[in-house]
Design an enzyme around this catalytic site. Structure first.
Site, PDB file in Angstrom:
ATOM      1  N   GLU A 249      23.465  20.283   0.325  1.00  7.77           N
ATOM      2  CA  GLU A 249      24.658  19.525  -0.060  1.00  7.77           C
ATOM      3  C   GLU A 249      25.845  19.860   0.837  1.00  7.77           C
ATOM      4  OE1 GLU A 249      23.767  19.741  -4.889  1.00  7.77           O
ATOM      5  OE2 GLU A 249      25.249  21.059  -3.974  1.00  7.77           O
ATOM      6  N   TYR A 291      44.379  27.697  -0.032  1.00  8.29           N
ATOM      7  CA  TYR A 291      43.389  28.659   0.470  1.00  8.29           C
ATOM      8  C   TYR A 291      43.914  29.532   1.602  1.00  8.29           C
ATOM      9  CZ  TYR A 291      40.301  25.173  -1.704  1.00  8.29           C
ATOM     10  OH  TYR A 291      39.701  24.292  -2.567  1.00  8.29           O
ATOM     11  N   CYS A 316      60.443  20.036  -2.004  1.00 10.14           N
ATOM     12  CA  CYS A 316      61.446  21.066  -2.322  1.00 10.14           C
ATOM     13  C   CYS A 316      60.734  22.288  -2.875  1.00 10.14           C
ATOM     14  CB  CYS A 316      62.444  20.537  -3.336  1.00 10.14           C
ATOM     15  SG  CYS A 316      63.472  19.284  -2.639  1.00 10.14           S
ATOM     16  N   TYR A 345      38.230  18.102   2.743  1.00 10.88           N
ATOM     17  CA  TYR A 345      39.178  18.601   1.730  1.00 10.88           C
ATOM     18  C   TYR A 345      40.622  18.423   2.197  1.00 10.88           C
ATOM     19  CZ  TYR A 345      34.770  20.637   0.244  1.00 10.88           C
ATOM     20  OH  TYR A 345      33.466  20.803  -0.113  1.00 10.88           O
TER      21      TYR A 345
HETATM   22  C1  LIG Z   1      27.898  22.506  -5.879  1.00  9.53           C
HETATM   23  C2  LIG Z   1      28.506  22.282  -4.544  1.00  9.53           C
HETATM   24  N1  LIG Z   1      27.732  21.797  -3.566  1.00  9.53           N
HETATM   25  C3  LIG Z   1      28.232  21.574  -2.336  1.00  9.53           C
HETATM   26  C4  LIG Z   1      29.558  21.842  -2.043  1.00  9.53           C
HETATM   27  C5  LIG Z   1      30.046  21.598  -0.648  1.00  9.53           C
HETATM   28  O1  LIG Z   1      30.469  22.754  -0.033  1.00  9.53           O
HETATM   29  P1  LIG Z   1      30.887  22.710   1.509  1.00  9.53           P
HETATM   30  O2  LIG Z   1      31.901  21.642   1.654  1.00  9.53           O
HETATM   31  O3  LIG Z   1      31.442  24.048   1.769  1.00  9.53           O
HETATM   32  O4  LIG Z   1      29.646  22.429   2.289  1.00  9.53           O
HETATM   33  C6  LIG Z   1      30.384  22.356  -3.034  1.00  9.53           C
HETATM   34  C7  LIG Z   1      31.787  22.669  -2.718  1.00  9.53           C
HETATM   35  O5  LIG Z   1      32.512  23.274  -3.405  1.00  9.53           O
HETATM   36  C8  LIG Z   1      29.845  22.568  -4.327  1.00  9.53           C
HETATM   37  O6  LIG Z   1      30.600  23.057  -5.308  1.00  9.53           O
END
Ligand SMILES: Cc1ncc(COP(=O)(O)O)c(C=O)c1O
Length: 376
Positions: A249, A291, A316, A345
């Site tokens: 993912e 972050y 502000c 992000y």
């Molecule tokens: C469950 C899960 N999968 C995948 C991601 C994607 O992470 P990244 O953008 O660091 O690959 C996140 C990000 O927070 C997540 O919470």
């Protein structure tokens, strides 16, 4: 962090976009996106990919066209993924809270749903009867990244600790859910291969207790400086041990490098420090504040004189500073600069605080610009 080089043609196109679009705006080089997708496929040739939508929902249609499914964390994200034509089997639904009404929306077309806790398991089994599920393991590891991003630490609110997993699995099966396998996401922005290898070792140790599985979803989290090389063989060993397919993912690694945030400078101001005042700030780009993220800055102007500046936004809030101590040419009013590596992000975290409009998102395909739809 490696400072990326923008394609000179993209840079030229950016300067032209400045004449046609109000700042701040995000701009994405789709040729870089394609290269990043290819690099991930090359590193993990047997994996199936689900793009972590939260990183950049506006790019989902382009990423779907590259053959990726989607990882979603809210009903809205699941709707968005279905809306671009992904099937429920191509969507992984994560997250610690899935409300009854969110679950009910997908009763007739349940995505692959990740069970995050006992309460989540009960609600999912009630509202998505017989759904395909994955069980999220909290590996209880001291993963090295910003604390806000370390979801795989034992003290985080995510997943089920390894020792509780066998019971969790029996419970899910007993309630009629179709358990496809396990889910592991260590955190985001991880730059050390060791963190991933330790995470995989946790799953390795669980094999005897949980038996073979069809799927091991190893999440995202691939930082921009992470060497991918050592991970592929380790994933394949794990897949063999479980007789499983690997799902991934990725979010950041796929889209960060394709995007920049373009902003104009509306003043140079001296207090006890010297500021450049920008039209982008925390409402358009939250990562520096949330972050402590440091994004390389590239000026789109030239000047003989240089100085060191802090770069402040229009809110502000003393916290509305996007970068500190940056050496830059001294600008004239209205000149522009870009924050690099802003494709993940960035726009997705933009907020309406102070009635700030969403920054436009533009995609460049090597020949021209297109304004991306954020809503479908
Ligand atoms: C469950 C899960 N999968 C995948 C991601 C994607 O992470 P990244 O953008 O660091 O690959 C996140 C990000 O927070 C997540 O919470």
């Amino acid at each position: 962090m490696n400072t990326p080089h923008l394609n000179p043609r993209f840079l030229e196109a950016l300067k032209q976009a400045l004449d046609g679009f109000p700042t701040p705006f995000y701009a994405y080089d789709l040729t870089v996106l394609e290269e990043e997708a290819e690099a991930l496929r090359k590193a993990f040739p047997k994996a199936r990919f689900f793009f972590a939508l939260k990183a950049n929902p506006a790019l989902l249609p382009q990423i779907k066209a590259l053959g990726f499914g989607a990882e979603a964390v809210s009903a809205g994200e699941v709707e968005r993924a279905l809306g671009v034509g992904l099937s429920p089997e191509e969507i992984v639904w994560n997250g610690p809270v899935k409300t009854p009404w969110a679950l009910q929306r997908f009763q007739d077309r349940p995505p692959v749903t990740v069970l995050d806790s006992e309460a989540d398991l009960l609600r999912v089994s009630r509202h998505l009867k017989g759904a395909q599920v994955l069980l999220r393991v909290n590996p209880d590891l001291p993963v090295r990244t910003h604390g806000h991003l370390a979801t795989g630490r034992g003290e985080s609110q995510f997943g089920v600790l390894p020792q509780k997993l066998p019971g969790f699995l029996r419970r899910a099966e007993g309630l009629g859910l179709l358990v496809l396998g396990l889910h592991l996401h260590l955190g985001s922005g991880l730059d050390r291969a060791e963190d991933f290898l330790e995470g995989y070792a946790v799953l390795q140790r669980l094999r005897t207790a949980v038996g073979p599985q069809r799927v091991l979803n190893l999440g995202g989290g691939f930082g921009l400086d992470l060497p991918l090389g050592p991970l592929g063989p380790a994933m394949e060993d794990l897949a063999r041990l479980y007789g499983a397919k690997i799902w991934l993912e990725p979010g950041r690694r796929l889209v960060a490098g394709s995007g920049v945030l373009v902003t104009r400078i509306w003043g140079v101001k001296r207090t006890r420090k010297t500021y450049l005042l920008l039209d982008a700030g925390m409402t358009s780009f939250l990562r520096p504040l949330l972050y402590g993220a440091r994004h390389p800055v590239l000026p789109l102007y030239q000047s003989e004189k240089e100085a060191v500046f802090d770069l402040a936004g229009p809110a502000c809030e003393a916290a509305d500073v996007l970068a500190r101590g940056v050496r830059l040419p001294v600008p004239k009013e209205g000149e522009a600069l870009v924050f690099l590596l802003a494709g993940a992000y960035g726009a997705s975290m933009a907020m309406p605080y102070l009635d700030t409009p969403r920054p436009l998102e533009l995609a460049w395909d090597g020949s021209g610009w297109r304004v991306l739809d954020f809503c479908y």
